[in-house]
Design a protein around this motif. Structure first.
Motif, mmCIF file in Angstrom:
data_model
loop_
_atom_site.group_PDB
_atom_site.id
_atom_site.type_symbol
_atom_site.label_atom_id
_atom_site.label_comp_id
_atom_site.label_asym_id
_atom_site.label_seq_id
_atom_site.Cartn_x
_atom_site.Cartn_y
_atom_site.Cartn_z
ATOM 1 N N PHE A 175 0.829 -1.211 0.000
ATOM 2 C CA PHE A 175 0.000 0.000 0.000
ATOM 3 C C PHE A 175 0.861 1.258 0.000
ATOM 4 O O PHE A 175 0.660 2.165 -0.809
ATOM 5 C CB PHE A 175 -0.925 -0.010 1.218
ATOM 6 C CG PHE A 175 -1.722 1.254 1.378
ATOM 7 C CD1 PHE A 175 -2.817 1.512 0.564
ATOM 8 C CD2 PHE A 175 -1.370 2.191 2.338
ATOM 9 C CE1 PHE A 175 -3.551 2.684 0.699
ATOM 10 C CE2 PHE A 175 -2.092 3.368 2.484
ATOM 11 C CZ PHE A 175 -3.181 3.611 1.663
ATOM 12 N N SER A 178 2.727 1.603 -3.330
ATOM 13 C CA SER A 178 1.879 2.003 -4.457
ATOM 14 C C SER A 178 1.442 3.455 -4.354
ATOM 15 O O SER A 178 1.118 4.080 -5.365
ATOM 16 C CB SER A 178 0.662 1.085 -4.542
ATOM 17 O OG SER A 178 -0.135 1.177 -3.381
ATOM 18 N N ALA A 206 5.035 -1.142 -5.293
ATOM 19 C CA ALA A 206 4.151 -2.052 -4.561
ATOM 20 C C ALA A 206 4.859 -3.380 -4.301
ATOM 21 O O ALA A 206 4.821 -3.913 -3.181
ATOM 22 C CB ALA A 206 2.861 -2.272 -5.342
ATOM 23 N N MET A 228 -3.144 -4.252 -5.762
ATOM 24 C CA MET A 228 -2.960 -2.934 -5.154
ATOM 25 C C MET A 228 -2.602 -1.897 -6.220
ATOM 26 O O MET A 228 -3.077 -0.763 -6.191
ATOM 27 C CB MET A 228 -1.859 -2.999 -4.099
ATOM 28 C CG MET A 228 -1.723 -1.732 -3.262
ATOM 29 S SD MET A 228 -3.115 -1.459 -2.169
ATOM 30 C CE MET A 228 -2.845 -2.787 -0.977
#
Length: 312
Positions: A175, A178, A206, A228
């Motif tokens: 998370f 990204s 990511a 993601m």
């Protein structure tokens, strides 16, 4: 790889063209030629008792790099030399002369220094050599070294598959990673572009984020990181359009959060829904184009899978 009229002129026609690479024996030395982007890579295996670790050979190649037009770069190990040769800009018929002008002087140097053809791994000059494909690259090896390399790859595969990642920590890492790509996407979009490179950065960050915090990038980590990435691209595109809506409506008292909340209604009223989804799909397409190879490589690495076979 080479048209027949070019192959027969290249290194005396001694190489066999296999499509993705060419190999053969040229004046006693095993040679492999591959191509990448705008260059050719030529690998030649050789050792000499008069030149431990090929130090003198490296000095010679450095001199050649400074004085031979088409030799863009080189690397030299204790058992081989890898030449990077620039492709011709226009006329492909110049390829044989270009490669010959780099390789022939090197072959003469090897003969003059009593260099012998050898296994790239162990340096043996006594064993029969075959060309092996190892994870997409090509190497002339003796049978025992080829068997040892395959055993090492098998052991690495077993070790890699036995490793498990920390799912929760890896999810946080994916998370956070990204988010970096998401920010880059929005900034580039503000300049008026849809950049696949931002999507690729999102994928890289990511994957790396999952690996750093999760402790290991396994197959579920690659899947989570890819999902993601796709979610963040959707979010980045929505943020970018929200920013445009805010620029247009802020004088009417709309806040950024309100523009984000009611973006679908704003798009409907502005008849821009089609353009919004067009940007999103183009963004996904560019992202996959730029990152699919890295994702595939990550899958292969995460499972320890490998490809090794005797080249045909």
């Amino acid at each position: 790889m080479f048209k027949e009229k070019i192959r027969v002129l290249l290194l005396g026609g001694s190489l066999t063209d296999h499509g993705s690479y060419a190999d053969g024996n040229y004046q006693g030395y095993p040679v492999v030629i591959t191509t990448e982007s705008t260059v050719y890579h030529v690998r030649i295996n050789a050792v000499s008792t008069q030149d431990p670790d090929n130090a003198q050979l490296a000095q010679y190649l450095e001199y050649q790099k400074q004085n031979v037009k088409h030799l863009a770069d080189y690397s030299c190990t204790s058992t081989s030399a890898l030449l990077t040769i620039k492709m011709p800009a226009v006329n492909g018929n110049k390829v044989p002369d270009m490669i010959n002008s780099v390789v022939d002087p090197l072959i003469q140097y090897l003969h003059g220094g009593n260099y012998q053809p050898c296994c790239e791994s162990c340096g043996s000059t006594q064993e029969y050599l075959s060309n092996y494909e190892v994870n997409g690259s090509y190497h002339y090896l003796c049978t025992s070294c080829a068997q040892q390399i395959e055993q090492n790859l098998q052991q690495n595969q077993q070790t890699t598959r036995a490793k498990k990642s920390n799912l929760v920590a890896g999810l946080v890492g994916a998370f956070v990673g990204s988010l970096i790509g998401c920010v880059l996407w929005v900034l580039i979009y503000r300049l008026g572009y849809i950049a696949g490179i931002a999507g690729a950065v999102t994928a890289i960050c990511a994957l790396r984020g999952y690996e750093l915090l999760g402790g290991h990038l396994d197959r579920k980590g690659v899947i989570i990181s890819t999902v993601m990435m796709l979610v963040m691209i959707f979010f980045a595109n929505r943020l970018s359009w929200t920013w445009d809506a805010y620029d247009a409506l802020k004088d009417e008292g709309y806040t950024f959060s309100e523009c984000y909340q009611y973006l679908d209604n704003i798009l409907d009223l502005s008849e821009l829904t089609g353009s919004y989804y067009s940007d999103l799909f183009i963004g996904y397409g560019l992202t996959l184009l730029c990152s699919v190879r890295r994702i595939i490589d990550a899958f292969r690495t995460s499972s320890g899978s490998y490809r090794m076979k005797k080249a045909q």
